[in-house]
Design an enzyme around this catalytic site. Sequence first.
Site: not given
Ligand code: ARG
Length: 462
Positions: A111, A284, A286, A291
Site C-alpha cells: 500500500n 484535401k 486536412n 483535430e
Molecule cells: N497493485 C496494487 C495497486 O495498484 C498494489 C497494492 C496492493 N495492495 C494490497 N493490499 N492488495 O493498488
Amino acid sequence: MDSPSRSGVFQKSTDGRMEEFAESISFDHELYAHDIAGSIAHAQMLETVGLLSPAESQSIQDALSEIRGDIEEWRLEFRVDLEDIHMHIEQSLIERLGDVGRKLHTGRSRNDQVSTDLRLWVRDAIDRVDRRLVELQRAFLGRCAADADVILPAYTHLQRAQPVLAPHYWLAYCEKFERDRGRLADCRKRVNQCSLGVAAVAGTSLPIDRHDVASRLGFDSVAANSMDVSSDRDFVLESAFALTLVAEHLSTWADEWILWSTVEFGFIRLPQEFCTGSSIMPQKVNPDALELTRGKTARVIGNLQTLLVLVKGLPLAYNRDLQEDKPALFDSFATVEACLEVAPPIVGGMQWNRSAISERLERGYLDATTLMEYMIRRGVPQRTAHHSVGQLVGLAIQKGARLAELPLDDFQQVCPGLDSGVYGVLGVENAVRAYTSYGSSAPREVEKQVARWKDKLGLSNL
Ligand code: ARG
C-alpha cells in the site's frame, strides 16, 4: 504459482479467472524503475537502522539493479499470478537471493509501496510535461519578432471585435500555459511527500526511519498520517486535473486553427508535415494533427472523471479499487505529452495568409470601439458615444464604406464637437496604436511583455 502475498492462511489456490481479473502487471509495469528506486532506498534505510546487515543490503541493492536491467532488456517474464510490478520485482529478488530477498519487505506494505512508486512516477512525469510546456511557450514567443507587424482581428462571440498585434495573440497562449505550469508545480509540492514506511495503514512497530528514506528519494517531506497516506490519491487526481486544463488549452488552440485554416477563414496555412490527405478527394489537406489534439482532450477529460468517481465512495484506508487509478493517470500523461510533442512544430511552421487577414480587417468595423473611446476622451459620456458610433457604423454600412471613408460632415452630424483629428484613430493600424492600458495590445505594452517573456524563458538574445 501462488503469489507470495498469499500467506499460510490460504488453503486453496487462486482461481485462474481471479488471477486474470486482478492482475495489474499489464499496466503497472510502467512503474518498474520507480519501484526499484524506492526499494533500493528502503534497503539502504533498513541497513542504517540495523534491520539489514551491510552485506545483505548491498546484495539486495545489486540484485535490484540487475532486475532493472532485466526488465529493460525484456528478460523478466510478466505473469498474471504475480499480480503486479511490486510482486514481480520482489519474487525475482527472492529467486536470486533466497532468504535475504525475503527481508526486503520489512516495515513496508504494497500500500505504501504503490503510493511511493506513483509519487515518484508523477513527479518525473510532471517535470517532463513542464519541459514540454516551456518548449511550446518558446514556439509562441519565437514567432513574435517575425510577426511584429501582423495585425489580427480579435474575436468575441466569434464575431470580429477589435484589432490586435499578432505577438499579443501569441502571448495570450504563453499566459495560459504558464498557469498550467503553475498548477503542475503546485501539485508537485503535494506529490513530493514520502509515503513509504506507513506500511499497510497504521505504521509499524519496527524501528524504521522514514525521514532517511524520504531524503534518499528526494522527497521534500514525510507524510504525517499513515491512514491518510494509505488511502490518499489526491495527488493523482490533482495532476490529472492540471493535465486536463493543459489539454483544454491545447484543444481550444487546435479548434481555433482548424477554423482559421478553412477556405472560409483562410487566415493560416498549416505545415504540410502535420496535415494528411483524403483517400478520395485529391484536393484535401486536412488538419488531422489539430483535430486529434482536440479529440484526445476527450480522453483526458474522461480519465479525470474516472478518477473522481473511483475515489468518491472509499472508506479509509487502502482499497483495491485504487489499482484502477493507473490506466487513467498514465493515459492522461501519455496523451498530453503526445499532443505537446506535435504542437511546437505546428506553431513554428504555420504561415499567415497576410492578404486574407488584412482584407478581412478592412471589414467588420474593428475600429469602432477606439472611435468611441476617442469621443469619451473629448468629454462625451460613454453611453452617448456608444450610441453615436453605432449610428456611424449603421451609416457606413449603408454606404458600403469603412469608418475612415466617411466625410467629416457625417461625424459632425452625429457628434458635433468632432474635427478631422478623428481620422487619427480610424483604421486598424491607428486603432492598435491608440491602445494604452496595461495588458492591452498597445505596441509599447506588447513590446514590454515580449521582453518579459524572453527574459523568463531565457530567450533574451532572440
Ligand atoms: N497493485 C496494487 C495497486 O495498484 C498494489 C497494492 C496492493 N495492495 C494490497 N493490499 N492488495 O493498488
